[in-house]
Design a protein around this motif. Structure first.
Motif, PDB file in Angstrom:
ATOM      1  N   ILE A  85      59.831 -41.943  45.776  1.00 35.19           N
ATOM      2  CA  ILE A  85      58.919 -43.410  45.518  1.00 35.19           C
ATOM      3  C   ILE A  85      58.121 -43.500  46.875  1.00 35.19           C
ATOM      4  CG2 ILE A  85      58.694 -45.508  45.016  1.00 35.19           C
ATOM      5  CD1 ILE A  85      61.068 -45.206  43.035  1.00 35.19           C
ATOM      6  N   ILE A  86      57.067 -43.785  47.149  1.00 34.72           N
ATOM      7  CA  ILE A  86      56.269 -44.183  48.271  1.00 34.72           C
ATOM      8  C   ILE A  86      56.155 -45.647  48.218  1.00 34.72           C
ATOM      9  CG2 ILE A  86      54.603 -44.027  49.760  1.00 34.72           C
ATOM     10  CD1 ILE A  86      54.221 -41.210  48.875  1.00 34.72           C
ATOM     11  N   LEU A  87      56.402 -46.641  48.851  1.00 39.77           N
ATOM     12  CA  LEU A  87      56.571 -47.956  48.685  1.00 39.77           C
ATOM     13  C   LEU A  87      55.940 -48.696  49.872  1.00 39.77           C
ATOM     14  CD1 LEU A  87      57.590 -50.730  47.272  1.00 39.77           C
ATOM     15  CD2 LEU A  87      59.529 -50.453  48.430  1.00 39.77           C
ATOM     16  N   ASP A  88      54.873 -49.585  49.396  1.00 38.84           N
ATOM     17  CA  ASP A  88      54.455 -50.222  50.725  1.00 38.84           C
ATOM     18  C   ASP A  88      55.182 -51.712  50.502  1.00 38.84           C
ATOM     19  OD1 ASP A  88      52.431 -51.594  52.212  1.00 38.84           O
ATOM     20  OD2 ASP A  88      51.302 -52.441  50.565  1.00 38.84           O
ATOM     21  N   VAL A 131      69.202 -47.550  40.768  1.00 40.18           N
ATOM     22  CA  VAL A 131      68.284 -46.554  40.916  1.00 40.18           C
ATOM     23  C   VAL A 131      68.707 -45.767  42.144  1.00 40.18           C
ATOM     24  CG1 VAL A 131      65.933 -46.230  41.217  1.00 40.18           C
ATOM     25  CG2 VAL A 131      66.451 -47.970  39.721  1.00 40.18           C
ATOM     26  N   LYS A 132      68.636 -44.340  42.164  1.00 40.37           N
ATOM     27  CA  LYS A 132      69.258 -43.853  43.246  1.00 40.37           C
ATOM     28  C   LYS A 132      68.037 -42.877  43.875  1.00 40.37           C
ATOM     29  CE  LYS A 132      73.895 -42.902  41.611  1.00 40.37           C
ATOM     30  NZ  LYS A 132      73.823 -44.184  40.586  1.00 40.37           N
ATOM     31  N   VAL A 133      66.744 -42.833  43.223  1.00 40.40           N
ATOM     32  CA  VAL A 133      65.781 -41.835  43.576  1.00 40.40           C
ATOM     33  C   VAL A 133      65.290 -42.484  45.362  1.00 40.40           C
ATOM     34  CG1 VAL A 133      64.011 -43.812  42.857  1.00 40.40           C
ATOM     35  CG2 VAL A 133      63.406 -41.364  43.178  1.00 40.40           C
ATOM     36  N   PRO A 134      65.120 -41.287  46.041  1.00 42.76           N
ATOM     37  CA  PRO A 134      64.785 -41.639  47.307  1.00 42.76           C
ATOM     38  C   PRO A 134      63.460 -42.377  47.461  1.00 42.76           C
ATOM     39  CG  PRO A 134      64.495 -39.335  46.901  1.00 42.76           C
ATOM     40  CD  PRO A 134      65.290 -39.972  45.813  1.00 42.76           C
ATOM     41  N   VAL A 135      63.528 -43.331  48.592  1.00 43.80           N
ATOM     42  CA  VAL A 135      62.320 -44.280  48.684  1.00 43.80           C
ATOM     43  C   VAL A 135      62.103 -44.196  50.212  1.00 43.80           C
ATOM     44  CG1 VAL A 135      61.404 -46.538  48.812  1.00 43.80           C
ATOM     45  CG2 VAL A 135      63.331 -45.862  46.919  1.00 43.80           C
ATOM     46  N   ILE A 136      60.535 -43.865  50.271  1.00 38.38           N
ATOM     47  CA  ILE A 136      59.970 -43.798  51.552  1.00 38.38           C
ATOM     48  C   ILE A 136      59.069 -45.236  51.770  1.00 38.38           C
ATOM     49  CG2 ILE A 136      57.970 -42.924  53.141  1.00 38.38           C
ATOM     50  CD1 ILE A 136      58.866 -40.334  52.338  1.00 38.38           C
ATOM     51  N   ILE A 137      59.308 -46.115  52.960  1.00 38.23           N
ATOM     52  CA  ILE A 137      58.553 -47.089  52.992  1.00 38.23           C
ATOM     53  C   ILE A 137      57.308 -46.845  53.831  1.00 38.23           C
ATOM     54  CG2 ILE A 137      58.328 -49.740  54.232  1.00 38.23           C
ATOM     55  CD1 ILE A 137      61.200 -49.860  53.423  1.00 38.23           C
ATOM     56  N   LEU A 138      55.861 -47.307  53.247  1.00 41.50           N
ATOM     57  CA  LEU A 138      54.927 -46.958  54.184  1.00 41.50           C
ATOM     58  C   LEU A 138      54.231 -48.372  54.453  1.00 41.50           C
ATOM     59  CD1 LEU A 138      52.945 -44.929  55.166  1.00 41.50           C
ATOM     60  CD2 LEU A 138      51.930 -44.937  53.026  1.00 41.50           C
ATOM     61  N   THR A 139      54.022 -48.747  55.408  1.00 40.32           N
ATOM     62  CA  THR A 139      53.911 -50.124  55.820  1.00 40.32           C
ATOM     63  C   THR A 139      53.027 -50.163  57.132  1.00 40.32           C
ATOM     64  OG1 THR A 139      54.471 -52.477  55.776  1.00 40.32           O
ATOM     65  CG2 THR A 139      55.874 -50.703  56.491  1.00 40.32           C
ATOM     66  N   GLU A 164      65.661 -53.466  58.624  1.00 43.31           N
ATOM     67  CA  GLU A 164      65.938 -54.450  57.214  1.00 43.31           C
ATOM     68  C   GLU A 164      65.655 -53.278  56.199  1.00 43.31           C
ATOM     69  OE1 GLU A 164      64.355 -58.147  54.661  1.00 43.31           O
ATOM     70  OE2 GLU A 164      63.597 -57.859  56.655  1.00 43.31           O
ATOM     71  N   GLY A 165      64.591 -52.712  56.191  1.00 45.00           N
ATOM     72  CA  GLY A 165      64.148 -51.805  55.179  1.00 45.00           C
ATOM     73  C   GLY A 165      65.257 -50.552  54.841  1.00 45.00           C
ATOM     74  N   LEU A 166      65.746 -50.156  55.903  1.00 44.21           N
ATOM     75  CA  LEU A 166      66.912 -49.026  55.893  1.00 44.21           C
ATOM     76  C   LEU A 166      68.011 -49.828  55.285  1.00 44.21           C
ATOM     77  CD1 LEU A 166      66.207 -47.218  59.090  1.00 44.21           C
ATOM     78  CD2 LEU A 166      65.758 -46.373  56.810  1.00 44.21           C
ATOM     79  N   ASN A 167      68.445 -50.960  55.597  1.00 43.23           N
ATOM     80  CA  ASN A 167      69.688 -51.615  55.228  1.00 43.23           C
ATOM     81  C   ASN A 167      69.454 -52.011  53.761  1.00 43.23           C
ATOM     82  OD1 ASN A 167      71.042 -51.511  57.514  1.00 43.23           O
ATOM     83  ND2 ASN A 167      70.555 -53.394  58.269  1.00 43.23           N
ATOM     84  N   ARG A 168      68.435 -52.293  53.140  1.00 41.41           N
ATOM     85  CA  ARG A 168      68.136 -52.605  51.697  1.00 41.41           C
ATOM     86  C   ARG A 168      68.236 -51.209  50.945  1.00 41.41           C
ATOM     87  NH1 ARG A 168      65.498 -57.754  50.744  1.00 41.41           N
ATOM     88  NH2 ARG A 168      66.382 -59.123  52.360  1.00 41.41           N
ATOM     89  N   GLY A 169      68.032 -50.172  51.402  1.00 36.80           N
ATOM     90  CA  GLY A 169      68.213 -48.956  50.704  1.00 36.80           C
ATOM     91  C   GLY A 169      67.152 -47.998  50.716  1.00 36.80           C
ATOM     92  N   ALA A 170      66.119 -48.110  51.689  1.00 40.01           N
ATOM     93  CA  ALA A 170      65.153 -47.256  51.778  1.00 40.01           C
ATOM     94  C   ALA A 170      65.807 -45.809  52.548  1.00 40.01           C
ATOM     95  CB  ALA A 170      64.089 -47.915  52.979  1.00 40.01           C
ATOM     96  N   ASP A 171      65.211 -44.728  52.416  1.00 41.44           N
ATOM     97  CA  ASP A 171      65.533 -43.478  53.051  1.00 41.44           C
ATOM     98  C   ASP A 171      64.562 -43.024  54.052  1.00 41.44           C
ATOM     99  OD1 ASP A 171      67.729 -42.536  50.871  1.00 41.44           O
ATOM    100  OD2 ASP A 171      66.304 -43.443  49.621  1.00 41.44           O
ATOM    101  N   ASP A 172      64.000 -43.572  54.344  1.00 38.93           N
ATOM    102  CA  ASP A 172      62.664 -43.170  55.496  1.00 38.93           C
ATOM    103  C   ASP A 172      61.839 -44.512  55.542  1.00 38.93           C
ATOM    104  OD1 ASP A 172      61.407 -42.272  57.586  1.00 38.93           O
ATOM    105  OD2 ASP A 172      61.113 -40.364  56.417  1.00 38.93           O
ATOM    106  N   PHE A 173      61.132 -44.588  56.843  1.00 37.95           N
ATOM    107  CA  PHE A 173      60.395 -45.790  57.165  1.00 37.95           C
ATOM    108  C   PHE A 173      59.037 -45.268  57.909  1.00 37.95           C
ATOM    109  CE2 PHE A 173      58.612 -49.652  59.000  1.00 37.95           C
ATOM    110  CZ  PHE A 173      59.276 -50.679  58.347  1.00 37.95           C
ATOM    111  N   VAL A 174      57.779 -45.384  57.405  1.00 38.51           N
ATOM    112  CA  VAL A 174      56.790 -44.811  58.164  1.00 38.51           C
ATOM    113  C   VAL A 174      55.903 -45.894  58.301  1.00 38.51           C
ATOM    114  CG1 VAL A 174      54.931 -43.248  57.857  1.00 38.51           C
ATOM    115  CG2 VAL A 174      57.262 -42.505  56.916  1.00 38.51           C
ATOM    116  N   VAL A 175      55.022 -46.126  59.533  1.00 37.95           N
ATOM    117  CA  VAL A 175      54.307 -47.032  59.937  1.00 37.95           C
ATOM    118  C   VAL A 175      52.822 -46.570  59.640  1.00 37.95           C
ATOM    119  CG1 VAL A 175      53.722 -48.726  61.639  1.00 37.95           C
ATOM    120  CG2 VAL A 175      56.057 -47.923  61.454  1.00 37.95           C
ATOM    121  N   LYS A 176      52.127 -47.241  59.085  1.00 36.45           N
ATOM    122  CA  LYS A 176      50.450 -47.173  59.080  1.00 36.45           C
ATOM    123  C   LYS A 176      50.071 -47.414  60.236  1.00 36.45           C
ATOM    124  CE  LYS A 176      50.534 -48.792  54.240  1.00 36.45           C
ATOM    125  NZ  LYS A 176      49.716 -49.880  53.234  1.00 36.45           N
TER     126      LYS A 176
END
Length: 239
Positions: free
Chosen positions: A69-72, A92-100, A110-122
């Motif tokens: 999942i790619i999540l804004d 839900v176990k599916v991996p999540v990339i935060i794109l923000t 915070e994003g990683l602690n909430r359960g994200a697997d990666d964090f990418v900055v726009k």
């Protein structure tokens, strides 16, 4: 539940839980960005379902069917941080990339602690996002690299290339998606309904006979003996 989710729930009635690397959920409310990103991801071999708000993202009925999942974070009806926390609370176990656009270290932590697997900055180059996506999917599925093998067939996921022995095989995008699914599930029977569900995004046209056409073309390219028809049940890719 929105109309799109109700439609999707109906499609799930015949689904038996096959998970494929080729299906993504994009949660993004910027329609122009989501259109461009969806187009690039589809060109790279993924089927993409789009959600534009937090409520539908949380209610989506089959999240663990997605490869990733790619999540804004900046959604119109809520914060993406709450969405991912809710997903993880629901198991839900599916991996999540935060794109923000949020680039502060506090947001990343915070994003990683909430359960994200990666964090990418726009803004981010699509090639980097794609590489991170492939790496995340590999880790989640236990793969060490981008190669998948079944018998004499080898798929390079990142390069979108296929070899049978030493012979390079040229496939269309949908043929590649289908072969990828077959190789990942080699030796297992795949019903046509599962193939349709995994190959096509929610808003794409789905016709049962298109699977037969793609299977026929694939057989001509890699050998008819590689794909067995199990009458009344579906297809099996022979290892």
């Amino acid at each position: 539940m929105s109309a799109s989710l109700q439609k999707h729930a109906l499609l799930l009635e015949s689904n038996s839980g096959v998970i494929t690397e080729m299906r993504l959920l994009l949660v993004e409310d910027d329609l122009e960005l989501s259109r461009r990103l969806s187009d690039r991801l589809r060109q790279s071999g993924f089927a993409v379902d789009l959600v534009t708000n937090a409520a539908d993202a949380i209610e989506w009925p089959d999240l663990d069917q997605f490869a990733a999942i790619i999540l804004d974070l900046g959604l119109p009806d809520g914060d993406g941080m709450q969405v991912i926390k809710r997903w993880r609370d629901l198991g839900v176990k599916v991996p999540v990339i935060i794109l923000t656009a949020r680039g502060g270290w506090e947001d990343k932590v915070e994003g990683l602690n909430r359960g994200a697997d990666d964090f990418v900055v726009k803004p981010v180059r699509f090639e980097e996002l794609l590489a991170r996506l492939h790496a995340l999917i590999r880790r989640f599925s236990g793969q060490a690299d981008d190669l998948l093998n079944a018998g004499d067939v080898t798929i390079d996921i990142a390069a979108k290339s296929v070899k049978q022995g030493n012979k390079q095989i040229t496939l269309s995008r949908q043929e590649f998606r289908l072969l990828h699914l077959f190789v990942r599930r080699a030796g297992h029977i795949l019903p046509q309904s599962d193939i349709l569900e995994n190959l096509y995004a929610l808003d794409e046209e789905r016709e049962q006979n298109t699977i037969e056409v793609h299977v026929s073309r694939l057989r001509r390219k890699i050998g008819k003996e590689k794909i067995t028809t199990i009458r009344g049940m579906g297809y099996r890719f022979e290892k």
